[in-house]
Design an enzyme around this catalytic site. Sequence first.
Site, PDB file in Angstrom:
ATOM      1  CD  GLU A   9      -7.284  -8.100   1.958  1.00  0.00           C
ATOM      2  OE1 GLU A   9      -6.314  -7.484   1.502  1.00  0.00           O
ATOM      3  OE2 GLU A   9      -7.191  -9.142   2.606  1.00  0.00           O
ATOM      4  CB  ALA A  64       0.440  -1.050   2.025  1.00  0.00           C
ATOM      5  CD  GLU A 115      -2.841  -8.074  -0.418  1.00  0.00           C
ATOM      6  OE1 GLU A 115      -2.700  -7.092   0.334  1.00  0.00           O
ATOM      7  OE2 GLU A 115      -3.470  -9.096  -0.097  1.00  0.00           O
ATOM      8  CG  ASN A 116      -4.975  -3.002  -4.700  1.00  0.00           C
ATOM      9  OD1 ASN A 116      -5.906  -3.549  -4.143  1.00  0.00           O
ATOM     10  ND2 ASN A 116      -4.483  -1.842  -4.290  1.00  0.00           N
ATOM     11  CG  HIS A 149       3.208  -7.542   4.082  1.00  0.00           C
ATOM     12  ND1 HIS A 149       3.174  -8.526   5.058  1.00  0.00           N
ATOM     13  CD2 HIS A 149       1.942  -7.396   3.648  1.00  0.00           C
ATOM     14  CE1 HIS A 149       1.929  -8.941   5.187  1.00  0.00           C
ATOM     15  NE2 HIS A 149       1.148  -8.278   4.347  1.00  0.00           N
ATOM     16  CD  GLU A 150       0.936  -4.586   1.419  1.00  0.00           C
ATOM     17  OE1 GLU A 150       0.170  -5.372   0.833  1.00  0.00           O
ATOM     18  OE2 GLU A 150       0.866  -4.380   2.648  1.00  0.00           O
ATOM     19  CD  GLU A 156      -2.585 -10.310   4.804  1.00  0.00           C
ATOM     20  OE1 GLU A 156      -1.381 -10.031   4.979  1.00  0.00           O
ATOM     21  OE2 GLU A 156      -3.278  -9.770   3.915  1.00  0.00           O
TER      22      GLU A 156
HETATM   23  N1  TRP Z   1      -4.164  -7.053   2.732  1.00  0.00           N
HETATM   24  C1  TRP Z   1      -3.536  -5.887   3.269  1.00  0.00           C
HETATM   25  C2  TRP Z   1      -2.171  -6.314   3.754  1.00  0.00           C
HETATM   26  O1  TRP Z   1      -2.021  -7.026   4.666  1.00  0.00           O
HETATM   27  C3  TRP Z   1      -4.213  -5.193   4.380  1.00  0.00           C
HETATM   28  C4  TRP Z   1      -5.645  -4.844   4.297  1.00  0.00           C
HETATM   29  C5  TRP Z   1      -6.676  -5.615   4.580  1.00  0.00           C
HETATM   30  C6  TRP Z   1      -6.215  -3.588   4.076  1.00  0.00           C
HETATM   31  N2  TRP Z   1      -7.844  -4.940   4.562  1.00  0.00           N
HETATM   32  C7  TRP Z   1      -7.583  -3.695   4.265  1.00  0.00           C
HETATM   33  C8  TRP Z   1      -5.683  -2.385   3.737  1.00  0.00           C
HETATM   34  C9  TRP Z   1      -8.444  -2.602   4.172  1.00  0.00           C
HETATM   35  C10 TRP Z   1      -6.535  -1.294   3.628  1.00  0.00           C
HETATM   36  C11 TRP Z   1      -7.903  -1.401   3.861  1.00  0.00           C
HETATM   37  O2  TRP Z   1      -1.196  -6.000   3.184  1.00  0.00           O
HETATM   38 ZN    ZN Z   2      -0.801  -8.584   3.911  1.00  0.00          ZN
END
Ligand code: TRP
Ligand code: ZN
Length: 866
Positions: free
Chosen positions: A130, A271, A273-274, A306-307, A329
């Site tokens: 992401e 972090a 969330e994969n 959150h994740e 988010e």
């Molecule tokens: N989606 C992640 C979260 O909010 C955060 C995230 C977005 C992220 N871009 C990223 C983490 C790039 C690491 C690198 O939980």
């Molecule tokens: Zn998030």
Amino acid sequence: MADMQSTQAAAPMIIRRTDYRPPDWLVPDIALDFDLDPALTRVRARLSVARNGDHDRPLRLDGDGLVPLEIAVDGVPLAQTDWHMEAGAMIIALSGDIHVVETLVELVPESNSKLMGLYASGGLLCTQCEAEGFRRITFFPDRPDILSRYDVRMIADKARFPVLLANGDPVENGDLDDGRHWARWTDPYPKPCYLFALVAADLACNEDRFVTMSGREVRLGIWVKEPDLPRTGHAMEALKNSMAWDERVYGREYDLDVFNIVAVADFNFGAMENKGLNIFNSRYILADPETATDIDYDGVEGVVAHEYFHNWSGNRVTCRDWFQLSLKEGFTVFRDQNFSADMGSHAVKRIEDVRILRAAQFQEDSGPLAHPVRPESYMEISNFYTATIYNKGAELIRMMALMLGPERFRAGTDLYFDRHDGQAATCEDFVRAMEEGGNVDLTQFRRWYEQAGTPRVRALMTHDPASGQVELTLEQHVPPTPGQPDKKPMAIPLRTALFDPATGTHHGDQLLMLTEARQSFRFEGHVAAPVLSINRGFSAPVIMETNGSQADLAFLSAHDDDAFGRYEAMQQLMVNVLVAQVAGRLADDDAVVAAIRHTITDPGLDAAFVAETIRLPSEAYLGDQMTLVDPDAIHAARDALQHKIGAALEPIWRDIHARTKAGGFALSPAAKSARKLRNTALLYLVASGTEDGAQIAFSQFHEADNMTERQAALGTLVNGTSPERDAALDIFYHRYSGDALTLDKWFQTQAFGFHPDTVELVEELGRHKDFTLSNPNRVRSLYGAFAGNQWAFHHRSGKGYRLVADCILALDRLNPQTAARLVPPMGRWKRFDADRAAMMRAELERILAQPGLSKDVTEQAGKSLD
Ligand code: TRP
Ligand code: ZN
């Protein structure tokens, strides 16, 4: 190759929300084959592609820094003339409606310093996709509205990488006869490529189990370096609590047989969330009393939750395009906030969340980088992982939850999850589900997604003793923001109560909906003029101005039955005094001392709430209340008031500090509260100027059996110039020099401190042997903390600006995403005097002049100059 370089040098493009078009080609299935090695990894991808709709447009596969070694369609290698590269994408003309496209690329994970795509960290290999990292791993249409089933095979050296993880469930594995081994994972849930992940590592596992509400057993694993295993207990508890909470509160169950979390040391955010394989900044996994503060413990709990919550709000229902980022988010932050409130204190959690919102989001919303919760355009999407998307986004969900009430809100979320399961949705989809599930009209409310800027609400209350009538007139104003000169009135839900000053009670909390630019509300039956408590619980993310007196605030700080209202009254009392003093006006600071005395001697209050309430607002928050920020005057006034409070109540601070000393460490809410109050008492005790202040702080530092008390004591000492200061820093350094996360605190405490030579100290620390630009946590600990230290960063010499700009320029070559996050403090120049503003602008211009500057920093620095 020449092709690719020329596209990278081209002027950054602006992506617009209204340009969204459904994808021309879908990718229902993808098979990935990784031959993993830090020095050279080969990635073979087999995409089944399907024409989407009736058109003859070619297939576009994004690729960032990739060179195709092989390309085949339906098993036939492509000739040079069958494809070409164009603006960072591979273009292939295809004749049929379904094909299989195969590519082969090579990567060098160990030289990937951007930490996006496949990279090496502390000897392991991991991914971060992401928002647009997948295109750095393989050629693929890298957009969140393409959902695919993944089949992933990994091969790696077994001794170096005994653990091979990917999304979904493990299906097969085996050994090869050359010392390598392989594993195959499949994920049954179609997902966007930003949720792809793999890890190859030599890690140990904290293993546990969770039985879901329908009775399925899930294997949980938290993977860390072997010596860190004892520090994973809190994260595991948080994970199990999150799983149970999402079932209980939202009726949402986990959906795979395994759930893995991997902690890595080098990570751009908190972090990720994969699906089924969350990857974490180790800062949000590892915690033990020796190295983690209570804030760190709460951070672990909140980020794990959150994740995990993203599994539904983000993964099962994902985003159609990145303009919808707050869909996942904002909602997920709202969910983790409520989870943490349920795990601890609702009142204190709300106060903390509002403090963060005001410190980060209000500041963003009033500056050159202000943008709506659903932005209209961007150059680099990484720059939009902001407090507005996350925290203001969460406030929007909170307002809807408040307007609907718990049952109808739950009906709305049920409808949202059920209707959009397996889809890529929009913010509009969410609002529509709330409208239909909750049976309300949110037409005007939608403006919260469209209009940037923090609304200002002015409340004017008049009372007629003869009729007992009260008239409350509310006026709202949404300030202009970049690209949005004129604003329409918002729908603002304001929880309100009118207190009878004689009895200290009210006749009930009402929800007033302010929908006009100016609107009046009438209340009957008030013999005496009431005291207004408005925006209780911080029901709307607005700036309130009332015509209440300091006496009214003192009254509310003692009597409001809304905990947030009580906190807010106390803070406003302090703000009013400090703002007046900074402006050179006289202000009655005895009223502040009296209100604090009242609060700390009220036996019915939770210690953590007391500690939050009696702390002075931050210098940055005070600056935000002024049109022109005078950092030195703010620092001096705040320091003087802190001293006055310290000295006036010294015996009480001494008593609290002594009586809150615990016999042993516990992580219970009561023990955490006691530590918070104890540290606040220490702060005031030292501020009082008492002779033994530094000694008391040093003993706390020395005797503490936990990091919460140790770091707070260090922080107090670091603000002064006592011999104890240097001793404590030295002890801390030697005790923790082998532990990166704890050493970060050593950097951070100094960068955030008020030592007279903080600027010079930070400059030196930037050359310290333990400082490195390659670890984002370390960079944030030093330069991030420093840029948030208003007084030091804005030193009149301009040296602070130069230090941060130098760091941005050096870091941009390695890690543009993290470099860009240091730019916003420089964009506040309009709020400072002409000298400072000119120096800040000069640094922004110097940054923009660097050849080869990333689009991340180009966008942030460019906008910051406007
Ligand atoms: N989606 C992640 C979260 O909010 C955060 C995230 C977005 C992220 N871009 C990223 C983490 C790039 C690491 C690198 O939980
Ligand atoms: Zn998030």
